[in-house]
Design a protein around this motif. Sequence first.
Motif, PDB file in Angstrom:
ATOM      1  N   THR A 412       0.848  -1.188   0.000  1.00 26.41           N
ATOM      2  CA  THR A 412       0.000   0.000   0.000  1.00 26.41           C
ATOM      3  C   THR A 412       0.888   1.244   0.000  1.00 26.41           C
ATOM      4  O   THR A 412       2.080   1.169   0.300  1.00 26.41           O
ATOM      5  CB  THR A 412      -0.924   0.050   1.221  1.00 26.41           C
ATOM      6  N   VAL A 413       0.286   2.381  -0.298  1.00 28.47           N
ATOM      7  CA  VAL A 413       1.035   3.641  -0.353  1.00 28.47           C
ATOM      8  C   VAL A 413       1.700   3.939   0.982  1.00 28.47           C
ATOM      9  O   VAL A 413       2.905   4.228   1.053  1.00 28.47           O
ATOM     10  CB  VAL A 413       0.100   4.800  -0.776  1.00 28.47           C
ATOM     11  N   PHE A 438      -1.213  12.690  -1.476  1.00 29.84           N
ATOM     12  CA  PHE A 438      -1.896  11.457  -1.080  1.00 29.84           C
ATOM     13  C   PHE A 438      -2.685  11.758   0.188  1.00 29.84           C
ATOM     14  O   PHE A 438      -2.120  11.844   1.288  1.00 29.84           O
ATOM     15  CB  PHE A 438      -0.900  10.316  -0.836  1.00 29.84           C
ATOM     16  N   ASN A 439      -3.995  11.937   0.042  1.00 26.98           N
ATOM     17  CA  ASN A 439      -4.854  12.306   1.163  1.00 26.98           C
ATOM     18  C   ASN A 439      -5.933  11.259   1.384  1.00 26.98           C
ATOM     19  O   ASN A 439      -6.348  10.561   0.457  1.00 26.98           O
ATOM     20  CB  ASN A 439      -5.519  13.667   0.892  1.00 26.98           C
ATOM     21  N   ASP A 441      -8.237   8.296   1.806  1.00 24.79           N
ATOM     22  CA  ASP A 441      -8.155   6.882   1.405  1.00 24.79           C
ATOM     23  C   ASP A 441      -7.034   6.613   0.407  1.00 24.79           C
ATOM     24  O   ASP A 441      -6.671   5.452   0.193  1.00 24.79           O
ATOM     25  CB  ASP A 441      -9.493   6.428   0.798  1.00 24.79           C
ATOM     26  N   ASP A 442      -6.500   7.668  -0.216  1.00 21.05           N
ATOM     27  CA  ASP A 442      -5.388   7.473  -1.165  1.00 21.05           C
ATOM     28  C   ASP A 442      -4.204   6.776  -0.504  1.00 21.05           C
ATOM     29  O   ASP A 442      -3.442   6.064  -1.164  1.00 21.05           O
ATOM     30  CB  ASP A 442      -4.917   8.819  -1.726  1.00 21.05           C
ATOM     31  N   LYS A 445      -4.291   2.900  -0.855  1.00 24.53           N
ATOM     32  CA  LYS A 445      -4.384   2.276  -2.182  1.00 24.53           C
ATOM     33  C   LYS A 445      -3.238   1.283  -2.395  1.00 24.53           C
ATOM     34  O   LYS A 445      -2.124   1.493  -1.912  1.00 24.53           O
ATOM     35  CB  LYS A 445      -4.309   3.338  -3.289  1.00 24.53           C
ATOM     36  N   LEU A 450      -2.316   2.304  -8.795  1.00 26.55           N
ATOM     37  CA  LEU A 450      -2.054   3.730  -8.951  1.00 26.55           C
ATOM     38  C   LEU A 450      -1.849   4.114 -10.420  1.00 26.55           C
ATOM     39  O   LEU A 450      -1.438   3.283 -11.228  1.00 26.55           O
ATOM     40  CB  LEU A 450      -0.802   4.138  -8.162  1.00 26.55           C
ATOM     41  N   SER A 451      -2.108   5.359 -10.745  1.00 26.41           N
ATOM     42  CA  SER A 451      -1.818   5.879 -12.090  1.00 26.41           C
ATOM     43  C   SER A 451      -0.318   6.117 -12.226  1.00 26.41           C
ATOM     44  O   SER A 451       0.424   6.091 -11.234  1.00 26.41           O
ATOM     45  CB  SER A 451      -2.569   7.192 -12.312  1.00 26.41           C
ATOM     46  N   GLU A 454       0.719   9.050 -10.048  1.00 25.14           N
ATOM     47  CA  GLU A 454       0.730   8.713  -8.617  1.00 25.14           C
ATOM     48  C   GLU A 454       1.952   7.867  -8.261  1.00 25.14           C
ATOM     49  O   GLU A 454       2.595   8.100  -7.229  1.00 25.14           O
ATOM     50  CB  GLU A 454      -0.562   7.958  -8.254  1.00 25.14           C
ATOM     51  N   SER A 484       1.239  18.390  -9.205  1.00 27.88           N
ATOM     52  CA  SER A 484       2.246  17.427  -8.753  1.00 27.88           C
ATOM     53  C   SER A 484       3.655  17.918  -9.045  1.00 27.88           C
ATOM     54  O   SER A 484       4.579  17.703  -8.252  1.00 27.88           O
ATOM     55  CB  SER A 484       2.027  16.068  -9.431  1.00 27.88           C
TER      56      SER A 484
END
Length: 638
Positions: A412-413, A438-439, A441-442, A445, A450-451, A454, A484
């Motif tokens: 996860t992140v 990254f805020n 629930d991000d 992930k 992720l894209s 991201e 970003s």
Amino acid sequence: MIVLSCNNVSKAYVVDNIIENISFTINDNERVGLIGLNGAGKTTLFKILTENSELDSGEIYKAKGKKLGYLRQNTNIESNMSIMDEMLTIFDDVIKLEESLHNLSHKISSFTESDNQEDLAELMDSYARMSEQFEEKEGYSFKSLIRGVLRGLGFSDVEFDKPINLLSGGQKSRVMLAKLLLEKADILLLDEPTNHLDINAISWLEKYIKDFKGAVILISHDRYFLDNTVDRIFLMENKSLKTYNGNYSEFMKKRKTELEQELRQYDEYEKEIERQEEMIKRLHAYGSKRNIRQAFSRQKALDKIKKMDKPTVDSKRVKLRFTPKVKSGRDVLSVENLSVNYNEHQVFNNIFLNIYKGERVGIIGPNGIGKSTLLKVIANKLYEFRGTVNIGHYVHIGYYDQEQTNLDSESTVIDEIWDYNPNLNYYEIRTMLAQFLFNGDDMYKIISDLSGGEKGRLSLLKLMTSNANFLLMDEPTNHLDIDSKEVLEDALLNYEGTILVVSHDRYFLNKVANKIYDMSKDGVFQYLGNYDYYIQKKAELEEEDDEIVVSKTKTQLNAEKKKERENIKDRQQREKILKKLEEEIEMHENKISELELALCQPSTYSDKVLIIELNENLNTYKSNLESLYTQWTEILEK
């Protein structure tokens, strides 16, 4: 004149609204930048405008007779043809017209005095009309146009015959862009046109867009490119579109003022809500019927106040300073006489670099010059080279590549960062992730979901919180949206280690770098400043004939004298060729004038054979003149 407009256009996918009630107008010869976060609906709007996606409601207007050209961001072309042959398909009608002219000329020349003269006159009229069409469609210059566009977008002449199926993804994207520019649309929709272009090609495209006779809407995260090309900005945000006059930098000033005003209005709104709620509580507390009636009246008025959402305040405003866990010595990197060959092909040679603690160094240069290869050598990921690479004391290298290979796709992140920084607490980890957008629930992930943007942000954060104190970064702003990129820039400006970055993002280099190395086939040249300083100094150096005097050995001086003699000889030879070409051009122009004058003479009208002969000669001289002009331009640009 309005050439394109939207009126209350809305679009949803399943139940999710993408855009709501968007309206705007585009005038002829206007250049507009369309910006917004990834997922804001920019590409969706382009698909609607090009009728590749149906709108749910609203109206689209396109001026009658205006041709629309669309460059997709992720495009692919499968073809067995060469690059040049693919370009020639755009001019199929011109090529067929040229063939028809030759066939018609052959028919006319076969007529004799005994043949039907009316048929001959009809053929002559057809020939005249087709010749005019051929000239109007740039029949004498379309091959030069193709070569000019391909060279401008970074293709060398030797690549023109290369099969498209053997090209890389980036090269195929440049082929598609070249095709679009040659198709001569009246309205251009360009989705990330600078992807896969080096700085020289981007500069060429900037000039092309400035000179373009038509309207342009472009989606781009390249802020320097936007500054140099557009005169209006469309911001897509919260499913709507807002318009700002000016380029990107002017938009940012207006946007900052706008956000500050919205924040003040929100603070006033919050204070008023709080005051009213306090009054209602007090009135209820008094308990009398009169007070309770007043409380209900105030509550009713409060319920009617339009709810105001809190303005988005970028998390990047929270400044974090990234300090390497180990401090390096003053000398971080020394590279001397470095060269790399691949399968007997020389990638680069004669590379000398010196990088010191705390420097933020940018490497620029054309595509294929070996910038990424140089980073791999320094990162000890490529072992076949000649020369020396010396890493300084206590220097720990962190390497960022474009594939984000340093991430665990199953993690996860939050775990990806926390596992590498177990001494940090939850609040510290959350704050860092929030700064990198990254805020909520991000943070939870899975990385594989992720894209590209991201993953890029997460990979950069992981790199900056690692043990590294010398960051090597290969195109770190690729796949990042504008917000970003600004997060990354702020983070790097507050990073206390050393940075070496390969990038074609001139705005990024301008903001972050304090030293530029310009890489070419002959080595690298150092500029002690940001990108704007590099442009200024390079222009000054090109204007000045005198070079900076440095201490040189006798061997170096002799070598320079020999090189200078060769340059003088080459220049003399070049001037001789130019002079000869100019004489031939003048002769051809005079001959064309003579032939055109002869065709206008009344005595010529009765001699059909003479007309054919004059036309044939005229076309030959025009074609030869175009070829001479091409040769003259090529030699002049060397």
